[in-house]
Design a protein around this motif. Structure first.
Motif, PDB file in Angstrom:
ATOM      1  N   LEU A   1      69.777  11.175  24.235  1.00 21.71           N
ATOM      2  CA  LEU A   1      68.760  12.097  24.722  1.00 21.71           C
ATOM      3  C   LEU A   1      69.209  13.554  24.569  1.00 21.71           C
ATOM      4  O   LEU A   1      68.438  14.409  24.115  1.00 21.71           O
ATOM      5  N   LEU A   2      70.461  13.848  24.923  1.00 25.12           N
ATOM      6  CA  LEU A   2      70.955  15.219  24.797  1.00 25.12           C
ATOM      7  C   LEU A   2      70.992  15.660  23.334  1.00 25.12           C
ATOM      8  O   LEU A   2      70.633  16.798  23.013  1.00 25.12           O
ATOM      9  N   ARG A   3      71.402  14.766  22.460  1.00 25.12           N
ATOM     10  CA  ARG A   3      71.440  15.111  21.034  1.00 25.12           C
ATOM     11  C   ARG A   3      70.031  15.350  20.492  1.00 25.12           C
ATOM     12  O   ARG A   3      69.804  16.262  19.698  1.00 25.12           O
ATOM     13  N   LEU A   4      69.084  14.534  20.934  1.00 25.62           N
ATOM     14  CA  LEU A   4      67.692  14.696  20.522  1.00 25.62           C
ATOM     15  C   LEU A   4      67.175  16.071  20.932  1.00 25.62           C
ATOM     16  O   LEU A   4      66.655  16.838  20.118  1.00 25.62           O
ATOM     17  N   VAL A   5      67.329  16.391  22.191  1.00 24.67           N
ATOM     18  CA  VAL A   5      66.805  17.655  22.714  1.00 24.67           C
ATOM     19  C   VAL A   5      67.547  18.850  22.109  1.00 24.67           C
ATOM     20  O   VAL A   5      66.924  19.829  21.701  1.00 24.67           O
ATOM     21  N   ALA A   6      68.868  18.765  22.026  1.00 26.76           N
ATOM     22  CA  ALA A   6      69.642  19.875  21.454  1.00 26.76           C
ATOM     23  C   ALA A   6      69.267  20.097  19.993  1.00 26.76           C
ATOM     24  O   ALA A   6      69.105  21.240  19.551  1.00 26.76           O
ATOM     25  N   GLY A   7      69.096  19.024  19.251  1.00 29.26           N
ATOM     26  CA  GLY A   7      68.732  19.148  17.846  1.00 29.26           C
ATOM     27  C   GLY A   7      67.362  19.760  17.641  1.00 29.26           C
ATOM     28  O   GLY A   7      67.165  20.613  16.781  1.00 29.26           O
ATOM     29  N   LEU A   8      66.420  19.331  18.454  1.00 28.07           N
ATOM     30  CA  LEU A   8      65.048  19.845  18.322  1.00 28.07           C
ATOM     31  C   LEU A   8      64.901  21.288  18.756  1.00 28.07           C
ATOM     32  O   LEU A   8      64.114  22.034  18.196  1.00 28.07           O
ATOM     33  N   THR A   9      65.618  21.655  19.776  1.00 25.70           N
ATOM     34  CA  THR A   9      65.412  22.995  20.336  1.00 25.70           C
ATOM     35  C   THR A   9      66.279  24.044  19.672  1.00 25.70           C
ATOM     36  O   THR A   9      66.110  25.227  19.931  1.00 25.70           O
ATOM     37  N   GLY A  10      67.195  23.623  18.815  1.00 24.99           N
ATOM     38  CA  GLY A  10      68.075  24.582  18.166  1.00 24.99           C
ATOM     39  C   GLY A  10      67.458  25.294  16.987  1.00 24.99           C
ATOM     40  O   GLY A  10      67.932  26.340  16.575  1.00 24.99           O
ATOM     41  N   GLY A  11      66.394  24.739  16.445  1.00 28.15           N
ATOM     42  CA  GLY A  11      65.762  25.338  15.274  1.00 28.15           C
ATOM     43  C   GLY A  11      64.931  26.556  15.628  1.00 28.15           C
ATOM     44  O   GLY A  11      64.666  26.842  16.788  1.00 28.15           O
TER      45      GLY A  11
ATOM     46  N   ARG B   1      57.944  25.524  20.544  1.00 26.62           N
ATOM     47  CA  ARG B   1      59.152  24.789  20.937  1.00 26.62           C
ATOM     48  C   ARG B   1      58.805  23.752  22.008  1.00 26.62           C
ATOM     49  O   ARG B   1      59.243  22.606  21.957  1.00 26.62           O
ATOM     50  N   GLU B   2      58.001  24.149  22.977  1.00 27.89           N
ATOM     51  CA  GLU B   2      57.604  23.233  24.059  1.00 27.89           C
ATOM     52  C   GLU B   2      56.791  22.054  23.505  1.00 27.89           C
ATOM     53  O   GLU B   2      56.973  20.917  23.934  1.00 27.89           O
ATOM     54  N   ARG B   3      55.886  22.316  22.555  1.00 29.86           N
ATOM     55  CA  ARG B   3      55.092  21.224  21.949  1.00 29.86           C
ATOM     56  C   ARG B   3      55.990  20.230  21.222  1.00 29.86           C
ATOM     57  O   ARG B   3      55.822  19.016  21.354  1.00 29.86           O
ATOM     58  N   VAL B   4      56.934  20.739  20.458  1.00 30.53           N
ATOM     59  CA  VAL B   4      57.846  19.867  19.713  1.00 30.53           C
ATOM     60  C   VAL B   4      58.694  19.045  20.685  1.00 30.53           C
ATOM     61  O   VAL B   4      58.880  17.834  20.488  1.00 30.53           O
ATOM     62  N   LEU B   5      59.168  19.665  21.750  1.00 31.05           N
ATOM     63  CA  LEU B   5      59.934  18.935  22.763  1.00 31.05           C
ATOM     64  C   LEU B   5      59.073  17.849  23.405  1.00 31.05           C
ATOM     65  O   LEU B   5      59.517  16.712  23.593  1.00 31.05           O
ATOM     66  N   ALA B   6      57.828  18.171  23.730  1.00 32.19           N
ATOM     67  CA  ALA B   6      56.924  17.191  24.338  1.00 32.19           C
ATOM     68  C   ALA B   6      56.676  16.004  23.425  1.00 32.19           C
ATOM     69  O   ALA B   6      56.674  14.847  23.873  1.00 32.19           O
ATOM     70  N   VAL B   7      56.521  16.250  22.139  1.00 24.79           N
ATOM     71  CA  VAL B   7      56.333  15.161  21.179  1.00 24.79           C
ATOM     72  C   VAL B   7      57.563  14.252  21.157  1.00 24.79           C
ATOM     73  O   VAL B   7      57.450  13.022  21.194  1.00 24.79           O
ATOM     74  N   ALA B   8      58.741  14.852  21.127  1.00 30.07           N
ATOM     75  CA  ALA B   8      59.970  14.065  21.105  1.00 30.07           C
ATOM     76  C   ALA B   8      60.121  13.254  22.386  1.00 30.07           C
ATOM     77  O   ALA B   8      60.485  12.068  22.349  1.00 30.07           O
ATOM     78  N   LEU B   9      59.847  13.863  23.515  1.00 28.58           N
ATOM     79  CA  LEU B   9      59.998  13.152  24.787  1.00 28.58           C
ATOM     80  C   LEU B   9      58.967  12.035  24.931  1.00 28.58           C
ATOM     81  O   LEU B   9      59.236  11.029  25.598  1.00 28.58           O
ATOM     82  N   ASP B  10      57.815  12.173  24.278  1.00 24.94           N
ATOM     83  CA  ASP B  10      56.850  11.080  24.258  1.00 24.94           C
ATOM     84  C   ASP B  10      57.440   9.825  23.620  1.00 24.94           C
ATOM     85  O   ASP B  10      57.054   8.703  23.943  1.00 24.94           O
ATOM     86  N   GLY B  11      58.390  10.008  22.715  1.00 21.04           N
ATOM     87  CA  GLY B  11      59.068   8.871  22.094  1.00 21.04           C
ATOM     88  C   GLY B  11      60.062   8.197  23.017  1.00 21.04           C
ATOM     89  O   GLY B  11      60.480   7.067  22.757  1.00 21.04           O
TER      90      GLY B  11
END
Length: 185
Positions: free
Chosen positions: A153-163, A171-181
């Motif tokens: 989970l930390l790697r997922l969030v760190a990877g997505l939010t670092g770009g 950024r919030e939309r992309v995080l929400a999509v990932a967390l939906d998974g």
């Protein structure tokens, strides 16, 4: 809560603590804007103190980097305590949003941190001790996938939010999509 090993101890007197905290906040902002080369004079000015006060609290630039990092970890651990009473999914996602801010600070000063230091090891231990129970609680409640580890989970969030993103909303939309998974409905 496991405490990370601080680089510099927080002063005891109230006025000195205020200056110390103001310097950490100013340094975090300056490093986020300008990286590790941020001007120490600018940091002192932002904090509303003189450069002597900065050096009295942080004798070296490395002490300032380490203290900013430890401060972020301490804030992250406190955030886990603050959200613990929320429903499991809300608690986890609220903490992960705070984790996003931590990632930004860590990226800004990562080149200056000694990844093999005791401070880094104890910081990681403290962060995991604070956040893992939030994921475990969400999994136990049946709202988060059981096959996801906290490290995943930390790697997922760190990877997505670092770009780079157009704005915070993207950024919030992309995080929400990932967390939906990760979320079970």
């Amino acid at each position: 809560m496991t405490e990370p090993t601080p680089a510099v101890r927080r002063p005891q007197r109230a006025d000195a603590r205020r200056n110390f905290d103001a310097l950490l906040a100013a340094a975090r902002d300056a490093f986020a804007e300008h990286g590790t080369g941020a001007s120490l004079e600018d940091i002192a000015r932002r904090a509303g103190v003189g450069i002597g006060t900065l050096y009295r609290n942080f004798p070296t630039r490395q002490d300032l980097f380490d203290s900013v990092y430890v401060g972020e970890i301490e804030d992250l651990c406190r955030a886990a305590e603050q959200v613990a009473e929320l429903p499991p999914w809300e608690a986890l996602t609220a903490w992960l949003r705070r984790f996003v801010a931590y990632v930004a600070t860590k990226r800004a000063i990562s080149e200056a941190l000694n990844r093999d230091s005791e401070m880094m090891r104890s910081s990681r231990t403290a962060m995991y001790a604070a956040g893992e129970p939030l994921l475990a609680r969400a999994q136990a409640a049946g709202v988060a996938r059981a096959d996801v580890t906290f490290d995943d989970l930390l790697r997922l969030v760190a990877g997505l939010t670092g770009g780079g993103y157009v704005d915070d909303a993207q950024r919030e939309r992309v995080l929400a999509v990932a967390l939906d998974g990760v979320r079970l409905r």
